[in-house]
Enzyme design. Structure first.
Site, PDB file in Angstrom:
ATOM      1  N   GLY A  47      36.838  19.452  -7.916  1.00  0.00           N
ATOM      2  CA  GLY A  47      37.717  20.578  -7.241  1.00  0.00           C
ATOM      3  C   GLY A  47      39.289  20.504  -7.992  1.00  0.00           C
ATOM      4  N   GLY A  49      43.194  22.456  -8.058  1.00  0.00           N
ATOM      5  CA  GLY A  49      44.159  23.445  -7.230  1.00  0.00           C
ATOM      6  C   GLY A  49      45.754  22.857  -7.844  1.00  0.00           C
ATOM      7  N   GLY A  50      46.596  23.919  -7.338  1.00  0.00           N
ATOM      8  CA  GLY A  50      48.001  23.992  -8.221  1.00  0.00           C
ATOM      9  C   GLY A  50      48.814  22.835  -7.656  1.00  0.00           C
ATOM     10  N   GLY A  52      47.005  19.638  -7.094  1.00  0.00           N
ATOM     11  CA  GLY A  52      46.453  18.340  -7.459  1.00  0.00           C
ATOM     12  C   GLY A  52      44.838  18.544  -7.598  1.00  0.00           C
ATOM     13  CE  LYS A  70      44.039  17.708  -0.445  1.00  0.00           C
ATOM     14  NZ  LYS A  70      43.480  18.696  -1.178  1.00  0.00           N
ATOM     15  CG  ASP A 174      42.203  25.769   3.403  1.00  0.00           C
ATOM     16  OD1 ASP A 174      41.841  27.362   3.430  1.00  0.00           O
ATOM     17  OD2 ASP A 174      41.972  25.308   2.369  1.00  0.00           O
TER      18      ASP A 174
END
Length: 353
Positions: A47, A49-50, A52, A70, A174
């Site tokens: 995965g 994202g912006g 990490g 994460k 989320d």
């Protein structure tokens, strides 16, 4: 239960968002085989994202154990005082997650910092996420079975009820189909705690692992980031929007679009007539724009969803403006009228003989 935002805290939050969008990331270098903290062997990125990435890793202290790491990264130019504040908040919230223990939540087993990055270590959850399952069914021209979706919903509700009854309550912020994974033994896991919040009155949470959520499932009060006054009812909205998508094969309209066009949200039964009316009603109840019009807690939503509670007519959404459905609006109603007329004429006919 309401959080108040100070001007200074809001300014810090804005700085955090700016600093955490860019900066060095492990994802720019070869990953396979890299060992973090002399323990976690990186296998692949699962995965990104912006702020990490999420890595699949092997725990070399527990042979065969796979975990998800994460990563939250900082820009190298971030001021020391801001880095210190955000890292302190990261550890505070990570310790909260590590204390959680529920069968429908991944277990957080470790957290640490290396250079410009913080890491949260969680159980790796095998299986497909619910969005993948929904998309697969939709491509076949079908819908997910309502009973199966409600079985998943019962598990998700149990996890949320557990989070919301912590002291203080924990809000996920989320919830969406891609953050719900179905394991091979049919257990649903609510994953990705990137936006988790503790509801502490008079205190602003400014951790870098937060964000706004995903627009399709985000209530209006969450659009302001940390400036919004979110509570457990924000999760109820996202939960309802998730069920809406799973049962209708149609993504829900964003809350800000619905605010401008209050009658724009179609009922689920417009897309999928197999959905029972009380299920449709309960989900739209959870998706009410104003928090006060939603179920007050997860238990109330469960009662409505599973038929144990009448749904208040707070803000109905009818497919054609505000027109209420007539008595003849369903197939069962029409059949009932036909049967009554047949019996009536049969009685008249029999009276002449």
């Amino acid at each position: 239960m309401r959080r108040w935002v100070t001007p200074r805290a809001s300014f810090i939050y804005v700085l955090l968002k700016l600093y955490c969008i860019r900066g060095p990331s492990l994802s720019t270098n070869p990953e396979t085989g890299l060992v973090l903290r002399d323990r976690y062997i990186i296998r692949e990125i699962i995965g990104h994202g912006g702020m990490g990435s999420i890595f699949l890793a092997e725990d070399n202290r527990l042979s065969g154990r796979l975990c998800a790491l994460k990563q939250v990264r900082y820009d190298q130019d971030i001021p020391d005082n801001l880095r210190s504040q955000t890292r302190e908040q990261f550890y505070r919230e990570a310790s909260v997650l590590a204390r959680l223990d529920h069968p429908n939540l991944p277990k957080v087993s470790d957290y640490f910092s290396l250079s410009d990055c913080d890491y949260l270590v969680m159980d790796f959850i095998p299986g497909d996420d619910l969005k993948t399952l929904m998309d697969r069914t939709r491509r076949q021209g079908l819908f997910l079975d309502q009973d199966e979706v409600l079985q998943w919903a019962a598990q998700i509700a149990d996890a949320l009820e557990y989070l919301h009854t912590q002291d203080p309550p924990v809000i996920h912020r989320d919830i969406k189909p891609s953050n719900l994974k179905l394991t091979p033994n049919h257990i649903v896991k609510l994953v990705d705690f990137g936006l988790v919040k503790q509801m502490i009155p008079e205190e602003l949470t400014i951790t870098v692992i937060q964000g706004r959520g995903t627009a399709l499932y985000t209530p209006l009060e969450q659009y302001g980031g940390d400036a919004g006054h979110t509570d457990t009812r924000s999760d109820i909205y996202a939960f309802g929007a998730t069920l809406y998508h799973l049962l209708s094969n149609h993504p829900p309209l964003e809350a800000k679009q619905r605010f401008l066009r209050p009658d724009s949200l179609q009922r689920i039964r417009q897309y999928n007539p197999a959905v029972e009316p009380h299920v449709d009603d309960a989900i739209l109840w959870a998706m009410s724009l104003h928090p006060d019009q939603r179920p007050s807690d997860i238990q109330s939503f469960k009662n409505g969803l599973f038929g144990g509670l009448s749904i208040p007519s707070l803000r109905p959404y009818y497919p054609r403006g505000n027109r209420k459905p007539s008595f003849f609006s369903t197939v069962n109603d029409r059949l009932m009228v036909v049967v009554v007329f047949l019996l009536f004429f049969a009685a008249i006919f029999a009276s002449f003989f």
